[in-house]
Design a protein around this motif. Structure first.
Motif, PDB file in Angstrom:
ATOM      1  N   MET A   1     -11.611  13.196  -5.580  1.00 47.21           N
ATOM      2  CA  MET A   1     -10.952  11.620  -4.823  1.00 47.21           C
ATOM      3  C   MET A   1     -10.100  11.043  -6.026  1.00 47.21           C
ATOM      4  SD  MET A   1     -11.850  10.605  -1.565  1.00 47.21           S
ATOM      5  CE  MET A   1     -13.394  10.118  -1.136  1.00 47.21           C
ATOM      6  N   VAL A   2      -9.024  10.458  -5.519  1.00 44.83           N
ATOM      7  CA  VAL A   2      -8.204   9.818  -6.475  1.00 44.83           C
ATOM      8  C   VAL A   2      -8.560   8.228  -5.954  1.00 44.83           C
ATOM      9  CG1 VAL A   2      -5.826   8.930  -7.002  1.00 44.83           C
ATOM     10  CG2 VAL A   2      -6.431  11.360  -7.193  1.00 44.83           C
ATOM     11  N   GLU A   3      -8.764   7.393  -6.855  1.00 47.25           N
ATOM     12  CA  GLU A   3      -8.980   6.018  -6.440  1.00 47.25           C
ATOM     13  C   GLU A   3      -7.808   5.095  -6.788  1.00 47.25           C
ATOM     14  OE1 GLU A   3     -12.604   4.861  -8.689  1.00 47.25           O
ATOM     15  OE2 GLU A   3     -13.670   5.437  -6.672  1.00 47.25           O
ATOM     16  N   ILE A   4      -7.176   4.278  -5.865  1.00 43.09           N
ATOM     17  CA  ILE A   4      -6.263   3.429  -5.984  1.00 43.09           C
ATOM     18  C   ILE A   4      -6.504   2.060  -5.220  1.00 43.09           C
ATOM     19  CG2 ILE A   4      -4.444   5.365  -6.196  1.00 43.09           C
ATOM     20  CD1 ILE A   4      -3.222   4.429  -3.542  1.00 43.09           C
ATOM     21  N   ALA A   5      -5.970   0.959  -5.848  1.00 47.60           N
ATOM     22  CA  ALA A   5      -5.970  -0.372  -5.317  1.00 47.60           C
ATOM     23  C   ALA A   5      -4.503  -0.775  -5.050  1.00 47.60           C
ATOM     24  CB  ALA A   5      -6.341  -1.314  -6.504  1.00 47.60           C
TER      25      ALA A   5
ATOM     26  N   ILE B   1       0.583  -1.179  -6.968  1.00 47.47           N
ATOM     27  CA  ILE B   1      -0.568  -0.057  -6.931  1.00 47.47           C
ATOM     28  C   ILE B   1      -1.293   0.085  -8.260  1.00 47.47           C
ATOM     29  CG2 ILE B   1      -1.205   2.458  -6.540  1.00 47.47           C
ATOM     30  CD1 ILE B   1       0.792   2.290  -4.409  1.00 47.47           C
ATOM     31  N   ILE B   2      -2.602  -0.136  -8.433  1.00 46.07           N
ATOM     32  CA  ILE B   2      -3.278   0.384  -9.459  1.00 46.07           C
ATOM     33  C   ILE B   2      -3.876   1.453  -9.490  1.00 46.07           C
ATOM     34  CG2 ILE B   2      -5.235  -0.418 -11.079  1.00 46.07           C
ATOM     35  CD1 ILE B   2      -4.765  -3.434 -10.681  1.00 46.07           C
ATOM     36  N   TYR B   3      -3.735   2.399 -10.538  1.00 46.55           N
ATOM     37  CA  TYR B   3      -4.416   3.362 -10.682  1.00 46.55           C
ATOM     38  C   TYR B   3      -4.921   3.861 -11.966  1.00 46.55           C
ATOM     39  CZ  TYR B   3      -4.704   8.849 -11.154  1.00 46.55           C
ATOM     40  OH  TYR B   3      -5.212   9.939 -11.379  1.00 46.55           O
ATOM     41  N   ASN B   4      -6.002   4.168 -12.002  1.00 47.14           N
ATOM     42  CA  ASN B   4      -6.762   4.546 -13.527  1.00 47.14           C
ATOM     43  C   ASN B   4      -6.578   3.176 -14.353  1.00 47.14           C
ATOM     44  OD1 ASN B   4      -8.047   6.521 -14.440  1.00 47.14           O
ATOM     45  ND2 ASN B   4      -6.159   7.753 -14.690  1.00 47.14           N
ATOM     46  N   GLY B   5      -6.790   2.089 -13.436  1.00 47.44           N
ATOM     47  CA  GLY B   5      -6.892   0.906 -14.278  1.00 47.44           C
ATOM     48  C   GLY B   5      -5.473   0.155 -14.698  1.00 47.44           C
TER      49      GLY B   5
ATOM     50  N   GLY C   1      -7.876  -4.297  -7.787  1.00 49.73           N
ATOM     51  CA  GLY C   1      -8.242  -3.497  -8.771  1.00 49.73           C
ATOM     52  C   GLY C   1      -9.710  -3.768  -9.426  1.00 49.73           C
ATOM     53  N   ILE C   2     -10.068  -4.790  -9.318  1.00 51.53           N
ATOM     54  CA  ILE C   2     -11.420  -5.196 -10.049  1.00 51.53           C
ATOM     55  C   ILE C   2     -12.475  -4.751  -8.982  1.00 51.53           C
ATOM     56  CG2 ILE C   2     -12.991  -6.581 -10.488  1.00 51.53           C
ATOM     57  CD1 ILE C   2     -10.492  -8.244 -11.927  1.00 51.53           C
ATOM     58  N   VAL C   3     -12.320  -5.087  -7.513  1.00 54.04           N
ATOM     59  CA  VAL C   3     -13.147  -4.512  -6.795  1.00 54.04           C
ATOM     60  C   VAL C   3     -13.242  -3.053  -6.467  1.00 54.04           C
ATOM     61  CG1 VAL C   3     -13.406  -4.638  -4.045  1.00 54.04           C
ATOM     62  CG2 VAL C   3     -12.596  -6.616  -5.356  1.00 54.04           C
TER      63      VAL C   3
END
Ligand code: ATP
Ligand code: MG
Length: 342
Positions: A8-12, A22-26, A327-329
């Motif tokens: 699963m890829v995580e994005i904000a 969009i934030i990906y990988n911080g 992104g923090i969440v």
């Protein structure tokens, strides 16, 4: 944990009326205008983001530029989905993937959004392969992005002035105590400027020019300590039809924006007036925090401070406060369970 969770890829994502981030990988990997250009002969999307924004106001009959979001919510479902898909597919680290990966997403939404509008955002995300989609209110994300500890029993006021909506919220203990969301924000400021130029200078200008005026000489008060130079504005003379140019000062723009800013002030005063007294006592010390692109309007902090008799702080990098909070969440979903929308 599901079988494919490790893939699963995580994005904000801050899906804004004016800008999508969009934030990906911080890291912030997308920071682009929320615009798409469509070829209306075959319905194909031909450009997205910055490229599409350069086409605005200059298109011929076969090409149409669309802003899929209006007033903070999805107005064109198909275009918004294609835009989100395009942004995700073009994240450099994901570009080499052949298929769209399964996504765990945290996405922010305006606090005044309806149930139906909320579902539209969620479905849009699910259709781009969002397997787990969490929603968070924009002012809450802004507060977290600013660096406030939203879990404390201590009140904070956030005023997020974006492109489509202004969100005002009093936050404490991981929740929104009282709030107000109004459809007066950057887009309305831009229309105010168009109207002012037409009525005071007989000059017909485009949206892109009005936007430049707002950024170069936009102001909320007529007496600035650090005044910007006047700018030259070009457009079409409404009487003669000829191209012409005029000089415009920040004082004029402050007058053009005055009524809209007054409406934001009114909403702020109403929100403060319904704030429970114990939180009002906190706010007396903590003051207000401004986020969103509107926070950059010259003198707005001073004007709101005079109106409320409270200290006013502008978030560092206000255009990115919301996505930073989102992104923090994303990084610690279990800690922030209570701020996510059920
Ligand atoms: N320096 C500036 N002065 C005034 N306004 C600005 C400035 N820079 C950007 N803006 C305005 O800020 C708005 C964009 O802000 P932001 O990216 O926070 O909105 P958004 O999140 O896309 O919208 P929303 O939250 O309403 O959906 C635009 O209307 C833009 O014109
Ligand atoms: Mg926003």
């Amino acid at each position: 944990m599901g079988l494919f969770d490790f893939m699963m890829v995580e994005i904000a994502m801050d899906l804004g009326t004016a800008n999508t981030l969009i934030i990906y990988n911080g890291k912030i990997v997308v920071d682009s205008p929320s615009i798409v250009a469509r070829d209306i002969r075959n319905g194909k999307i031909i450009a997205v983001g910055k490229e599409a924004s350069l086409m605005q106001g200059k298109t011929h009959e076969n090409i149409k530029t669309i802003r899929p979001l209006k007033d903070g919510v999805i107005a064109d479902f198909d275009a918004s989905e294609k835009m989100i898909n395009w942004f995700i597919k073009n994240i450099p680290e994901l570009k080499r993937n052949f298929f769209t990966p399964a996504l765990r997403m945290v996405v922010c939404i305006p606090s005044g959004i309806t149930e139906v509008e909320m579902r539209a955002v969620k479905e849009s995300c699910e259709r781009v392969n969002g397997k787990e989609v969490f929603l968070i209110h924009e002012p809450m994300a802004a507060a977290i992005g600013i660096g406030l500890d939203v879990m404390l029993p201590k009140g904070n006021v956030i005023v997020d002035i974006g492109g489509g909506t202004t969100e005002i919220a009093v936050i404490a203990l991981g929740g929104i105590i009282c709030d107000s969301s109004l459809k007066i924000a950057g887009d309305v400021f831009t229309s105010d400027i168009l109207y002012y130029m037409r009525t005071h200078h007989n000059l017909y200008i485009g949206d892109a020019t009005a936007e430049i005026i707002k950024i170069d000489v936009g102001a909320a008060i007529e007496e600035l300590e650090d005044a910007p130079d006047d700018i030259t504005v070009r457009g079409r003379d409404l009487l003669t039809g000829k191209p012409k140019e005029v000089k415009v000062s920040y004082r004029e723009i402050a007058r053009a924006l005055d009524k809209s800013i007054q409406r934001i002030e009114d909403a702020l005063m109403v929100t403060l007036s319904i704030t429970p007294p114990e939180l009002a006592a906190d706010i007396y010390n903590t003051g207000l925090y401004l986020a969103g692109g509107g926070a950059l309007l010259r003198g707005l902090d001073k004007r709101l401070s005079q109106k409320t008799d409270l200290p006013v702080f502008i978030a560092e990098d206000p255009l990115r406060a919301v996505v930073r909070g989102t992104g923090i969440v994303l990084k610690d979903i279990s800690k922030y369970q209570s701020v996510l929308i059920k």
